[in-house]
Design an enzyme around this catalytic site. Structure first.
Site, PDB file in Angstrom:
ATOM      1  N   LYS A  34       0.818  -1.217   0.000  1.00 20.65           N
ATOM      2  CA  LYS A  34       0.000   0.000   0.000  1.00 20.65           C
ATOM      3  C   LYS A  34       0.847   1.261   0.000  1.00 20.65           C
ATOM      4  CE  LYS A  34      -0.777   0.050   5.031  1.00 20.65           C
ATOM      5  NZ  LYS A  34      -1.818   0.027   6.082  1.00 20.65           N
ATOM      6  N   ARG A 129      -8.913  -1.418  16.642  1.00 18.23           N
ATOM      7  CA  ARG A 129      -9.271  -1.084  15.272  1.00 18.23           C
ATOM      8  C   ARG A 129     -10.215  -2.185  14.811  1.00 18.23           C
ATOM      9  NH1 ARG A 129      -5.067  -0.078  10.342  1.00 18.23           N
ATOM     10  NH2 ARG A 129      -5.329  -2.328  10.211  1.00 18.23           N
TER      11      ARG A 129
END
Length: 357
Positions: A34, A129
Site C-alpha cells: 500500500k 481497530r
C-alpha cells in the site's frame, strides 16, 4: 521537480534478509504494497523480488498487480466496503473480514463469479481497530462455515495500528489459543494464523513467537528496516531504500524574525518567538521545490545533519543552511531520508517523480 528514488540493491538485500528469517521459521509471508500507492514502476520491482503474495488496502492497486502477474496471490487487508464487493471478489484472492453481513455479500458475489473467495477472520486483540471480539468468535466462525463459495484460510490480528498496542508473546499465545478452540469446536484445521505486521518482527528475532503463528504481512520493515519497538534500524537491514531529492530554487540571507502584522499561515500555524530565541538576527536560508502538497516536514530528515528545516508552505520547503559545511548553489539537490508516513505522502503525490537507482 522533486523526486523520490528507490534503491534496488538495498530493497533486494532487505527482502533477502526477511525471507531468510521467515523461511528458517517455516513462516509464510506477503509484502504489503500500500505504501507504493499503485505505482507500476515500483510494483514491478516488488514482483521481481520473487514475491508470490501481495497485500494492499486499495482494490485498484490489487487490480494493477493482477494485470502485472495474474499468478500472484492478492490479499485485501481491511474489511470490505459494500460498494467494493464485486471488485474485491474479482481482484482479491483473500480478504480480511470482521462482519457476517459483509461475508454474506462476498459469498453471494463469489457464487455469481463462480469463484471461491478466501477470507481471514480478524480478531480484536486490544488495539481497538478492526476485529471480532473474542467472546463472539466461536459463533461468528460457525456462521461463516455455512456460507457457499467462502473458504476460511485463517485467523489474524493487527497491532500498533491505531492505539499503539504492541505485540507480546502473551498476546500471540492468546491468538494461538483461539486457533485451538476453533479447531476443537468444529473439528477442522486452520491453515494460517496471521500474527501481525512489521511491528512483530523483533519478536521473531528473539524467538518469542508461538509456533502456531505462521503468517505475516510486511511493509515497513521491508522498505525501512525499522525495529518498531526501539525505533532503531534492524541490524543487517537498510533504512534508506527510499530517498527524497529536492532542488534548491533560492538561497538568501534573511532575518529570523518576520516583520509586519502576524496571523496564521496556510497550514494554520502561527509564528512563535520561542522558535528563534537561540538564533542570531539572520540566517542563510534555502528554498526547495517541494511543499505540504507532497510531504510533511516531520517525516523527512536531511542527509546533511547541519541543515535545519524551518517550515513549509504548500509548494515550498524552507531550510536553514547557515551551519552546513557544504557550499550549496542554486540547482543543487538536497537529499532526505524518509520515514514511513513521509514516503506515503510522497508516493501518493502525482507531482513527485518516481525513479529507480
Amino acid at each position: 521537480m522533486a523526486f523520490i528514488k528507490l534503491y534496488r540493491k538495498k530493497l533486494e538485500e532487505n527482502y533477502a534478509f526477511l525471507d531468510t528469517i521467515f523461511k528458517s521459521r517455516n513462516i509464510q509471508w506477503g509484502v504489503v504494497s500500500k505504501l507504493l500507492c499503485g505505482n507500476k514502476i515500483y510494483l514491478k520491482e516488488i514482483i521481481a523480488l520473487g514475491v508470490r503474495e501481495i497485500h494492499d488496502s486499495r482494490v485498484s492497486n490489487l487490480k494493477k498487480i493482477k494485470a502485472l502477474d495474474p499468478e500472484i496471490q492478492t490479499v485485501y487487508i481491511k474489511p470490505p466496503a459494500k460498494r467494493s464487493i464485486e471488485s474485491i471478489v474479482r481482484y482479491a484472492d483473500i480478504s480480511f473480514n470482521t462482519e457476517i453481513y459483509t461475508i454474506q455479500l462476498l459469498s453471494e458475489e463469489a457464487v455469481k463469479q463462480n469463484k471461491t473467495h478466501k477470507i481471514i477472520i480478524m480478531i480484536e486483540m486490544g488495539d481497538l481497530r478492526e476485529g471480532v471480539m473474542g467472546e463472539e468468535l466461536i459463533d461468528f466462525y460457525g456462521t461463516i462455515l455455512k456460507m457457499p463459495n467462502i473458504e476460511i484460510s485463517g485467523i489474524g490480528t493487527n497491532f500498533n495500528c491505531l492505539s499503539g498496542v504492541m505485540p507480546t508473546q502473551d498476546k500471540l499465545i492468546q491468538l494461538s489459543l483461539y486457533k485451538q478452540l476453533i479447531e476443537a469446536k468444529f473439528n477442522i484445521s486452520i491453515p494460517f494464523v496471521s500474527g501481525g505486521t512489521s511491528v512483530t518482527v523483533p519478536l521473531l528475532l528473539k524467538n518469542a513467537r508461538p509456533m502456531a503463528v505462521n503468517h505475516f504481512r510486511i511493509g515497513e520493515a521491508l522498505f525501512f528496516g525499522k525495529d518498531l519497538f526501539t525505533g532503531n534500524t534492524i541490524e543487517g537491514m537498510h533504512n534508506d531504500v527510499f530517498k527524497l531529492y529536492a532542488e534548491i530554487i533560492e538561497i538568501t540571507e534573511k532575518p529570523n524574525t518576520p516583520t509586519g502584522e502576524l496571523g496564521e499561515n496556510v497550514a494554520g500555524n502561527s509564528f512563535s518567538m520561542d522558535a528563534v530565541t537561540d538564533l542570531g538576527d539572520t540566517s542563510l536560508r534555502a528554498i526547495l521545490d517541494i511543499g505540504l502538497l507532497d510531504m510533511q516536514p516531520q517525516y523527512i530528515e536531511s542527509d546533511d545533519t547541519d541543515i535545519t528545516i524551518v517550515d513549509a508552505s504548500s509548494d515550498m520547503l524552507v531550510i536553514d543552511i547557515s551551519n552546513s559545511k557544504k557550499n550549496y548553489k542554486i540547482g543543487d539537490l538536497v537529499a532526505f531520508k524518509i520515514r514511513y508516513m513521509g514516503a506515503l505522502y510522497l508516493l501518493n503525490s502525482a507531482y513527485i517523480e518516481k525513479i529507480i537507482e
